[in-house]
Design an enzyme around this catalytic site. Structure first.
Site, PDB file in Angstrom:
ATOM      1  N   ILE A  13       0.845  -1.210   0.000  1.00  0.00           N
ATOM      2  CA  ILE A  13       0.000   0.000   0.000  1.00  0.00           C
ATOM      3  C   ILE A  13       0.875   1.253   0.000  1.00  0.00           C
ATOM      4  CG2 ILE A  13      -1.916   1.208   1.112  1.00  0.00           C
ATOM      5  CD1 ILE A  13      -2.681  -1.453   2.439  1.00  0.00           C
ATOM      6  N   ASP A  60      14.995   1.385   9.907  1.00  0.00           N
ATOM      7  CA  ASP A  60      13.962   0.791  10.756  1.00  0.00           C
ATOM      8  C   ASP A  60      13.192   1.895  11.480  1.00  0.00           C
ATOM      9  OD1 ASP A  60      12.615  -0.650  12.803  1.00  0.00           O
ATOM     10  OD2 ASP A  60      14.141  -2.210  12.700  1.00  0.00           O
ATOM     11  N   THR A 133      -6.294  -0.564  10.328  1.00  0.00           N
ATOM     12  CA  THR A 133      -7.087  -1.580   9.634  1.00  0.00           C
ATOM     13  C   THR A 133      -8.458  -1.746  10.293  1.00  0.00           C
ATOM     14  OG1 THR A 133      -7.200  -3.985   9.386  1.00  0.00           O
ATOM     15  CG2 THR A 133      -5.752  -3.212  11.081  1.00  0.00           C
ATOM     16  N   ASP A 134      -9.405  -2.287   9.536  1.00  0.00           N
ATOM     17  CA  ASP A 134     -10.715  -2.608  10.127  1.00  0.00           C
ATOM     18  C   ASP A 134     -10.618  -3.808  11.071  1.00  0.00           C
ATOM     19  OD1 ASP A 134     -10.348  -4.618   8.224  1.00  0.00           O
ATOM     20  OD2 ASP A 134     -12.252  -4.292   7.184  1.00  0.00           O
ATOM     21  N   TYR A 159      -1.824  -9.943  14.973  1.00  0.00           N
ATOM     22  CA  TYR A 159      -1.696  -8.800  14.050  1.00  0.00           C
ATOM     23  C   TYR A 159      -2.640  -7.680  14.460  1.00  0.00           C
ATOM     24  CZ  TYR A 159      -2.806  -5.916   9.969  1.00  0.00           C
ATOM     25  OH  TYR A 159      -3.071  -4.840   9.147  1.00  0.00           O
ATOM     26  N   LYS A 163      -1.919  -3.869  15.938  1.00  0.00           N
ATOM     27  CA  LYS A 163      -2.386  -2.648  15.274  1.00  0.00           C
ATOM     28  C   LYS A 163      -3.259  -1.830  16.243  1.00  0.00           C
ATOM     29  CE  LYS A 163      -1.886  -1.387  11.609  1.00  0.00           C
ATOM     30  NZ  LYS A 163      -0.823  -0.563  10.977  1.00  0.00           N
ATOM     31  N   LYS A 198      -0.904 -13.066   0.205  1.00  0.00           N
ATOM     32  CA  LYS A 198      -2.256 -12.628   0.535  1.00  0.00           C
ATOM     33  C   LYS A 198      -3.228 -13.229  -0.486  1.00  0.00           C
ATOM     34  CE  LYS A 198      -0.716  -9.829   3.813  1.00  0.00           C
ATOM     35  NZ  LYS A 198      -0.528  -8.402   3.813  1.00  0.00           N
ATOM     36  N   PRO A 214      -5.751 -22.725  -1.852  1.00  0.00           N
ATOM     37  CA  PRO A 214      -6.201 -23.129  -0.513  1.00  0.00           C
ATOM     38  C   PRO A 214      -7.288 -22.225   0.041  1.00  0.00           C
ATOM     39  CG  PRO A 214      -4.007 -22.104  -0.413  1.00  0.00           C
ATOM     40  CD  PRO A 214      -4.438 -22.065  -1.848  1.00  0.00           C
TER      41      PRO A 214
HETATM   42  P1  NAD Z   1       3.213  -4.806   3.523  1.00  0.00           P
HETATM   43  O1  NAD Z   1       3.534  -5.933   4.437  1.00  0.00           O
HETATM   44  O2  NAD Z   1       3.029  -5.052   2.075  1.00  0.00           O
HETATM   45  O3  NAD Z   1       4.339  -3.673   3.643  1.00  0.00           O
HETATM   46  C1  NAD Z   1       4.894  -3.269   4.872  1.00  0.00           C
HETATM   47  C2  NAD Z   1       6.116  -2.435   4.576  1.00  0.00           C
HETATM   48  O4  NAD Z   1       6.669  -2.008   5.837  1.00  0.00           O
HETATM   49  C3  NAD Z   1       7.230  -3.209   3.848  1.00  0.00           C
HETATM   50  O5  NAD Z   1       7.783  -2.417   2.831  1.00  0.00           O
HETATM   51  C4  NAD Z   1       8.263  -3.456   4.939  1.00  0.00           C
HETATM   52  O6  NAD Z   1       9.588  -3.551   4.445  1.00  0.00           O
HETATM   53  C5  NAD Z   1       8.076  -2.237   5.824  1.00  0.00           C
HETATM   54  N1  NAD Z   1       8.524  -2.471   7.208  1.00  0.00           N
HETATM   55  C6  NAD Z   1       8.199  -3.537   7.987  1.00  0.00           C
HETATM   56  N2  NAD Z   1       8.813  -3.401   9.181  1.00  0.00           N
HETATM   57  C7  NAD Z   1       9.497  -2.223   9.158  1.00  0.00           C
HETATM   58  C8  NAD Z   1      10.297  -1.532  10.096  1.00  0.00           C
HETATM   59  N3  NAD Z   1      10.516  -2.020  11.325  1.00  0.00           N
HETATM   60  N4  NAD Z   1      10.853  -0.337   9.735  1.00  0.00           N
HETATM   61  C9  NAD Z   1      10.621   0.166   8.482  1.00  0.00           C
HETATM   62  N5  NAD Z   1       9.882  -0.457   7.559  1.00  0.00           N
HETATM   63  C10 NAD Z   1       9.320  -1.639   7.893  1.00  0.00           C
HETATM   64  O7  NAD Z   1       1.918  -4.122   4.163  1.00  0.00           O
HETATM   65  P2  NAD Z   1       0.705  -3.399   3.441  1.00  0.00           P
HETATM   66  O8  NAD Z   1      -0.301  -4.408   3.076  1.00  0.00           O
HETATM   67  O9  NAD Z   1       1.235  -2.466   2.426  1.00  0.00           O
HETATM   68  O10 NAD Z   1       0.111  -2.569   4.669  1.00  0.00           O
HETATM   69  C11 NAD Z   1       0.568  -1.245   4.953  1.00  0.00           C
HETATM   70  C12 NAD Z   1      -0.174  -0.701   6.155  1.00  0.00           C
HETATM   71  O11 NAD Z   1      -1.573  -0.682   5.894  1.00  0.00           O
HETATM   72  C13 NAD Z   1       0.006  -1.539   7.410  1.00  0.00           C
HETATM   73  O12 NAD Z   1       0.111  -0.663   8.510  1.00  0.00           O
HETATM   74  C14 NAD Z   1      -1.270  -2.364   7.508  1.00  0.00           C
HETATM   75  O13 NAD Z   1      -1.584  -2.672   8.838  1.00  0.00           O
HETATM   76  C15 NAD Z   1      -2.277  -1.381   6.911  1.00  0.00           C
HETATM   77  N6  NAD Z   1      -3.451  -1.995   6.254  1.00  0.00           N
HETATM   78  C16 NAD Z   1      -3.277  -2.989   5.326  1.00  0.00           C
HETATM   79  C17 NAD Z   1      -4.399  -3.500   4.675  1.00  0.00           C
HETATM   80  C18 NAD Z   1      -4.265  -4.557   3.599  1.00  0.00           C
HETATM   81  O14 NAD Z   1      -5.282  -5.005   3.049  1.00  0.00           O
HETATM   82  N7  NAD Z   1      -3.065  -4.955   3.204  1.00  0.00           N
HETATM   83  C19 NAD Z   1      -5.680  -3.019   4.986  1.00  0.00           C
HETATM   84  C20 NAD Z   1      -5.801  -2.006   5.950  1.00  0.00           C
HETATM   85  C21 NAD Z   1      -4.677  -1.491   6.570  1.00  0.00           C
HETATM   86  P1  TYD Z   2      -5.602 -12.311   3.710  1.00  0.00           P
HETATM   87  O1  TYD Z   2      -5.359 -11.898   2.293  1.00  0.00           O
HETATM   88  O2  TYD Z   2      -4.519 -13.007   4.460  1.00  0.00           O
HETATM   89  O3  TYD Z   2      -6.103 -10.999   4.497  1.00  0.00           O
HETATM   90  P2  TYD Z   2      -6.733 -10.858   5.994  1.00  0.00           P
HETATM   91  O4  TYD Z   2      -6.490 -12.099   6.761  1.00  0.00           O
HETATM   92  O5  TYD Z   2      -5.958  -9.690   6.538  1.00  0.00           O
HETATM   93  O6  TYD Z   2      -8.183 -10.558   5.782  1.00  0.00           O
HETATM   94  O7  TYD Z   2      -6.867 -13.248   3.730  1.00  0.00           O
HETATM   95  C1  TYD Z   2      -8.127 -12.829   3.241  1.00  0.00           C
HETATM   96  C2  TYD Z   2      -9.111 -13.927   3.579  1.00  0.00           C
HETATM   97  O8  TYD Z   2      -8.793 -15.090   2.820  1.00  0.00           O
HETATM   98  C3  TYD Z   2      -9.072 -14.352   5.034  1.00  0.00           C
HETATM   99  O9  TYD Z   2     -10.396 -14.649   5.456  1.00  0.00           O
HETATM  100  C4  TYD Z   2      -8.241 -15.619   5.022  1.00  0.00           C
HETATM  101  C5  TYD Z   2      -8.549 -16.224   3.661  1.00  0.00           C
HETATM  102  N1  TYD Z   2      -7.454 -16.990   3.033  1.00  0.00           N
HETATM  103  C6  TYD Z   2      -7.710 -18.269   2.525  1.00  0.00           C
HETATM  104  O10 TYD Z   2      -8.838 -18.798   2.605  1.00  0.00           O
HETATM  105  N2  TYD Z   2      -6.685 -18.941   1.931  1.00  0.00           N
HETATM  106  C7  TYD Z   2      -5.425 -18.412   1.840  1.00  0.00           C
HETATM  107  O11 TYD Z   2      -4.509 -19.090   1.306  1.00  0.00           O
HETATM  108  C8  TYD Z   2      -5.185 -17.093   2.350  1.00  0.00           C
HETATM  109  C9  TYD Z   2      -3.820 -16.468   2.273  1.00  0.00           C
HETATM  110  C10 TYD Z   2      -6.240 -16.423   2.935  1.00  0.00           C
END
Ligand code: NAD
Ligand code: TYD
Length: 365
Positions: A13, A60, A133-134, A159, A163, A198, A214
């Site tokens: 993101i 970091d 996050t939600d 996780y 958060k 993911k 899966p």
């Molecule tokens: P991601 O895991 O893809 O990326 C995380 C980034 O943070 C990576 O580039 C990693 O190198 C960096 N990082 C990790 N530890 C670090 C540290 N100690 N110091 C500096 N950098 C560090 O995560 P994402 O999916 O892009 O999520 C970004 C943010 O959005 C997170 O805070 C997550 O909780 C939040 N969020 C994610 C989702 C989602 O669907 N992915 C939804 C809502 C909120």
């Molecule tokens: P994920 O992408 O890990 O996001 P989050 O757990 O943060 O919602 O997973 C999305 C949904 O998909 C979650 O309900 C777990 C499910 N899931 C599977 O069923 N199989 C998989 O291999 C993965 C990675 C997730």
């Protein structure tokens, strides 16, 4: 003109946010601070690498001194905090890194921000935007109303608990010290540069490797899916018009049961194969996609421990106060995403086999 420090800007993101920001605000300066963990990839910034207004620092967020130095040296006025450990399954097998980065790391950033912006000879103009996050709201049953900003926090995984802790710290730094904090709580994102552990990118890349898809438990868990650029747009509106000390929900009004979204992705990949003969040559392993039978790869597996049943976001406040509405429909967003993975095999092969550093070096040499 803003000067942003974006933590985690080489992650999924964060990188999409940096692309969005430099495209929409070409005169702003953006400094990315990222530790480049397994999830961070400098190649995610490739579309903006030649932009003179972008600087990358490997480091970091727990390094308070480094953060203070960056805030001062670059006269940062806006910190957008994405850096985190973000995968629920990893938080079950190894929670330590989540406590360290998500809680201690956020605390360290808040301390640095307070010291530089509030504790000097004069209070500097600033904003600390915390990306959450939600999942902090816990789980819903099928008939429950969606989460609002007033829903009590009830995190269920290491996780989401980490958060939630970071959200509370950010709130406390506003309430107690007057730091200009805003927080956004967003639903599940999808789009380009999504790490293939993911669900959505895992399904696309597994189809292309002809591997099982899966599905945890009965596959009837529900998530609200938002195109990643719409998350960046929501954060932009919070930065522009959000009230400090407030939380804003960002979501897609787009709830899907896991099994249905997996079937939808199967259908889209099959359509791409049917409409473009060259894909069968490019992905010769993808036997099921070539035969138009990708659903045969779906495999029900053991459920995730503590698996939240349903997330749903009520974004009325963000819509009414900030004028937020997602701009991408799910139909167009997911089609773009599938196409992106089909066109960027090198990116996902490299991140999946852990060799992206070698790949990045080749790209950049
Ligand atoms: P991601 O895991 O893809 O990326 C995380 C980034 O943070 C990576 O580039 C990693 O190198 C960096 N990082 C990790 N530890 C670090 C540290 N100690 N110091 C500096 N950098 C560090 O995560 P994402 O999916 O892009 O999520 C970004 C943010 O959005 C997170 O805070 C997550 O909780 C939040 N969020 C994610 C989702 C989602 O669907 N992915 C939804 C809502 C909120
Ligand atoms: P994920 O992408 O890990 O996001 P989050 O757990 O943060 O919602 O997973 C999305 C949904 O998909 C979650 O309900 C777990 C499910 N899931 C599977 O069923 N199989 C998989 O291999 C993965 C990675 C997730």
């Amino acid at each position: 003109m803003k000067k942003l420090l974006v933590t985690g800007g080489a992650g999924f993101i964060g990188a999409n946010f940096v692309h969005y920001w430099l495209a929409n605000y070409p005169n702003d300066k953006v400094v990315v601070l990222d530790a480049l963990t397994y999830a961070g990839n400098i190649a995610n910034l490739k579309p903006v690498e030649s932009n003179d207004n972008l600087a990358f620092v490997k480091g970091d967020i727990c390094d308070q001194e480094l953060v203070e130095k960056l805030l001062v040296e670059h006269s940062i006025d806006t910190l957008v905090h994405f850096a985190a450990e973000s995968h629920v399954d990893r938080s079950i097998t190894g929670p330590d890194a989540f406590i360290e980065t998500n809680i201690i790391g956020t605390y360290s950033l808040l301390k640095a921000a307070k010291k530089v912006w509030l504790d000097g000879p004069e209070v500097l103009e600033h904003r600390f935007h915390h990306v959450s996050t939600d999942e902090v709201y816990g789980t819903l049953s099928a008939d429950d109303p969606a989460f609002t900003e007033d829903t009590a926090y009830a995190p269920n995984s290491p996780y989401s608990a980490s958060k939630a802790a970071s959200d509370h710290l950010a709130r406390a730094y506003h309430h107690t010290f007057g730091l200009n904090v805003t927080t956004s709580n967003c639903s599940n994102n999808y789009g380009p540069y999504h790490f293939p552990e993911k669900l959505i990118p895992l399904v696309i890349t597994n189809i292309l490797h002809n591997k099982e898809l899966p599905i945890y438990g009965d596959g009837m868990q529900i998530r609200d899916w938002l195109y990643v650029e719409d998350h960046a747009y929501g954060i932009d509106l919070v930065l522009q018009k959000g009230q400090v000390g407030e939380n804003y929900n960002i979501g897609g009004h787009n709830e899907w049961a896991n099994i249905n979204i997996v079937k939808e992705v199967c259908k889209l990949v099959e359509n791409e194969f049917a409409n473009n003969e060259s894909l069968a040559g490019k992905f010769a392993d993808a036997k099921a996609a070539i035969a138009g039978d990708t659903k045969s790869l779906i495999t029900y597996v053991k459920d995730r421990p503590g698996h939240d049943r349903r997330y749903a976001i009520d974004a009325t406040k963000t819509q009414n106060e900030l004028g937020y509405k997602p701009r991408e429909s799910f139909e167009t967003g997911i089609a773009k995403t599938v196409k992106w993975y089909l066109e960027n095999e090198e990116w996902w092969q490299a991140v999946m086999d852990g060799s992206y550093q070698d790949w990045v070096e080749k790209q950049y040499s």
